[in-house]
Design a protein around this motif. Structure first.
Motif, short mmCIF file in Angstrom:
data_model
loop_
_atom_site.label_atom_id
_atom_site.label_comp_id
_atom_site.label_asym_id
_atom_site.label_seq_id
_atom_site.Cartn_x
_atom_site.Cartn_y
_atom_site.Cartn_z
N ASN A 109 0.86 -1.17 0.00
CA ASN A 109 0.00 0.00 0.00
C ASN A 109 0.91 1.23 0.00
O ASN A 109 2.11 1.12 0.22
N ILE A 110 0.32 2.39 -0.24
CA ILE A 110 1.15 3.59 -0.35
C ILE A 110 0.57 4.77 0.44
O ILE A 110 -0.60 4.77 0.81
N ILE A 111 1.45 5.74 0.66
CA ILE A 111 1.01 7.06 1.10
C ILE A 111 1.44 8.03 0.01
O ILE A 111 2.61 8.04 -0.40
N MET A 112 0.49 8.78 -0.52
CA MET A 112 0.78 9.78 -1.54
C MET A 112 0.77 11.16 -0.90
O MET A 112 -0.08 11.44 -0.04
N GLU A 113 1.72 11.99 -1.31
CA GLU A 113 1.78 13.37 -0.84
C GLU A 113 1.78 14.28 -2.07
O GLU A 113 2.64 14.14 -2.95
N ILE A 114 0.82 15.17 -2.12
CA ILE A 114 0.71 16.11 -3.25
C ILE A 114 0.92 17.52 -2.71
O ILE A 114 0.25 17.92 -1.75
N LEU A 140 -12.44 3.33 -9.04
CA LEU A 140 -12.57 2.46 -10.22
C LEU A 140 -11.86 1.12 -10.01
O LEU A 140 -12.30 0.08 -10.49
N LYS A 141 -10.73 1.15 -9.29
CA LYS A 141 -9.92 -0.04 -9.07
C LYS A 141 -10.39 -0.87 -7.86
O LYS A 141 -9.91 -1.97 -7.64
N GLY A 142 -11.31 -0.31 -7.08
CA GLY A 142 -11.73 -1.00 -5.87
C GLY A 142 -10.73 -0.87 -4.73
O GLY A 142 -10.71 -1.68 -3.81
N TRP A 143 -9.86 0.17 -4.82
CA TRP A 143 -8.91 0.44 -3.74
C TRP A 143 -9.57 1.33 -2.70
O TRP A 143 -10.57 2.00 -2.99
N LYS A 144 -9.01 1.35 -1.50
CA LYS A 144 -9.50 2.25 -0.45
C LYS A 144 -8.50 3.39 -0.28
O LYS A 144 -7.30 3.18 -0.38
N TYR A 145 -9.03 4.59 -0.02
CA TYR A 145 -8.13 5.71 0.26
C TYR A 145 -8.62 6.45 1.50
O TYR A 145 -9.81 6.46 1.81
N GLU A 146 -7.67 7.05 2.20
CA GLU A 146 -7.99 7.78 3.42
C GLU A 146 -7.11 9.01 3.51
O GLU A 146 -5.88 8.91 3.40
N VAL A 147 -7.73 10.17 3.67
CA VAL A 147 -6.95 11.41 3.82
C VAL A 147 -6.29 11.40 5.20
O VAL A 147 -6.94 11.18 6.22
N SER A 164 -3.56 7.87 2.17
CA SER A 164 -3.11 6.49 1.95
C SER A 164 -4.01 5.84 0.91
O SER A 164 -5.19 6.19 0.77
N VAL A 165 -3.44 4.90 0.16
CA VAL A 165 -4.20 4.10 -0.81
C VAL A 165 -3.86 2.64 -0.55
O VAL A 165 -2.67 2.28 -0.51
N SER A 166 -4.87 1.82 -0.35
CA SER A 166 -4.62 0.39 -0.07
C SER A 166 -5.44 -0.48 -1.01
O SER A 166 -6.56 -0.13 -1.38
N GLY A 167 -4.86 -1.61 -1.39
CA GLY A 167 -5.53 -2.54 -2.30
C GLY A 167 -4.51 -3.38 -3.03
O GLY A 167 -3.34 -3.42 -2.66
N LYS A 168 -4.93 -4.03 -4.10
CA LYS A 168 -4.06 -4.95 -4.84
C LYS A 168 -3.10 -4.18 -5.75
O LYS A 168 -3.52 -3.36 -6.56
N PRO A 206 5.95 3.84 -0.44
CA PRO A 206 5.43 2.53 -0.04
C PRO A 206 5.22 2.51 1.46
O PRO A 206 6.09 2.94 2.22
N GLU A 207 4.04 2.07 1.88
CA GLU A 207 3.75 2.11 3.31
C GLU A 207 4.44 0.95 4.02
O GLU A 207 4.30 -0.21 3.64
N ALA A 208 5.17 1.29 5.07
CA ALA A 208 5.95 0.28 5.80
C ALA A 208 5.16 -0.29 6.96
O ALA A 208 4.39 0.42 7.61
#
Length: 354
Positions: A109-114, A140-147, A164-168, A206-208
């Motif tokens: 899973n990842i953490i994105m920073e914009i 669209l991908k069926g991923w979960k995201y959380e601010v 964060s974005v989590s999923g396959k 990448p989320e550790a």
């Protein structure tokens, strides 16, 4: 290639035996590792079996073609041989791809920073547009995201936002989004209709897991304070905002979105852990051969990777020279064609590098 495939096939058989051992389930960490490797090698083992079967068919077809005395039958055998040879070439290309060493971070899973860069309010508005684009892609991908945290501007933009974005295969899909995204459009505040160019930086971390990054208590300074909002107003009246400073690296994370100090600290720890993990991975990559830097770039945040031209409805990725004239769809989360092209390009470069 055949030697490597044979080794993988033997390893897959060994993992099959280990997976059936009832004692394996008693060690959850080892069980997870075995099943992950088993799943990864499954496609290569199946393809290798099919390839060996094809080689036997080829040997048989060659014997028939050389031994057949009837002219028509010999021609039919030769046609079958040509078809099998073509299939063999296709299978070998597919096997080369399967033999490409997998990125161990692919499934993370990842953490994105914009962050809004050059362009002031317009850059902040585009940062908000990019966040919505990734949020729609996640849906669209069926991923979960959380601010996890956001610093808003008065016009509805973001100076910065982390989520964060989590999923396959999230990291495997979005890793190449890191870098500078440039936008060309007429801002809403522009009365003369002139096109402005602004820039936004995107980080993909990448989320550790806690077991991957150890943060010692003595290496961490925790400060609590009152949360502040736009224009200096208070978000709440308790000391719930948390600032974490990692003393060895100087990394600082501030979290104030939650009213609970505990929740803010937990979110801040997630971000800090991801940044430290990214720091470690960057060092490892720098130590690897220069060939590892593929055509799609290093993922460095200072690297300009893409231009979004709204008047022309055009989006261009400069690393692979791909231009799509459907920016309107792209901003609605339809990134599939671009993401696929970036991953294909990266794999091709990796194969070339050996």
């Amino acid at each position: 290639m055949l030697k490597r495939l044979a080794e993988l096939s033997l390893r897959y058989d060994e993992l099959n035996r280990r997976a059936q051992d009832p004692n394996l389930a008693k060690d959850p960490k080892q069980y997870k590792e075995v099943m992950r490797e088993h799943a990864r090698l499954s496609a290569a083992a199946d393809a290798y079996r099919e390839y060996r079967k094809l080689l036997k068919e080829l040997d048989g077809a060659r014997e028939v073609a050389s031994a057949e005395t009837d002219r028509d039958m010999r021609e039919m055998a030769r046609e079958e041989l040509r078809a099998l040879e073509a299939r063999k070439a296709d299978m070998e290309e597919a096997l080369k791809t399967l033999l490409t060493p997998p990125d161990p971070l692919e499934e993370k899973n990842i953490i994105m920073e914009i962050r809004g860069g050059t362009g002031g309010d317009e850059a902040a508005l585009f940062a908000a547009d990019l966040f919505r684009m990734y949020a729609r892609l996640a849906e669209l991908k069926g991923w979960k995201y959380e601010v996890l945290g956001a610093s808003e501007t008065g016009l509805g933009g973001y100076k910065e936002i982390s989520f964060s974005v989590s999923g396959k295969s999230v990291y495997g899909s979005l890793r190449w989004e890191a870098g500078v995204h440039r936008v060309q459009r007429v801002p809403e505040t522009e009365s003369q209709g002139r096109i402005h160019t602004s820039a936004v930086t995107v980080a993909v971390l990448p989320e550790a897991e806690e077991t991957e990054i150890e943060i010692k208590p003595e290496d961490l300074r925790v400060d609590v304070m009152r949360a502040g909002g736009p224009g200096g107003q208070c978000v709440n009246t308790t000391d719930s905002a948390v600032r974490l400073t990692h003393l060895p690296t100087g990394l600082v994370v501030i979290q104030q979105d939650e009213k609970s100090q505990i929740k803010n600290k937990a979110k801040a720890m997630r971000v800090l852990r991801a940044r430290l993990f990214d720091l470690e991975e960057s060092k490892k990559q720098a130590e690897r051969s220069a060939a590892r830097k593929s055509m799609v770039g290093s993922g460095d945040r200072s690297e300009r990777i893409r231009t979004y031209n709204f008047p022309q409805n055009r989006v261009t990725d400069h690393r692979i020279n791909l231009t799509l004239y459907k920016l309107d769809q792209f901003m609605q989360g339809a990134l599939g064609e671009m993401l696929d092209a970036l991953n294909v390009s990266a794999k091709a470069e990796q194969l070339k590098a050996g």
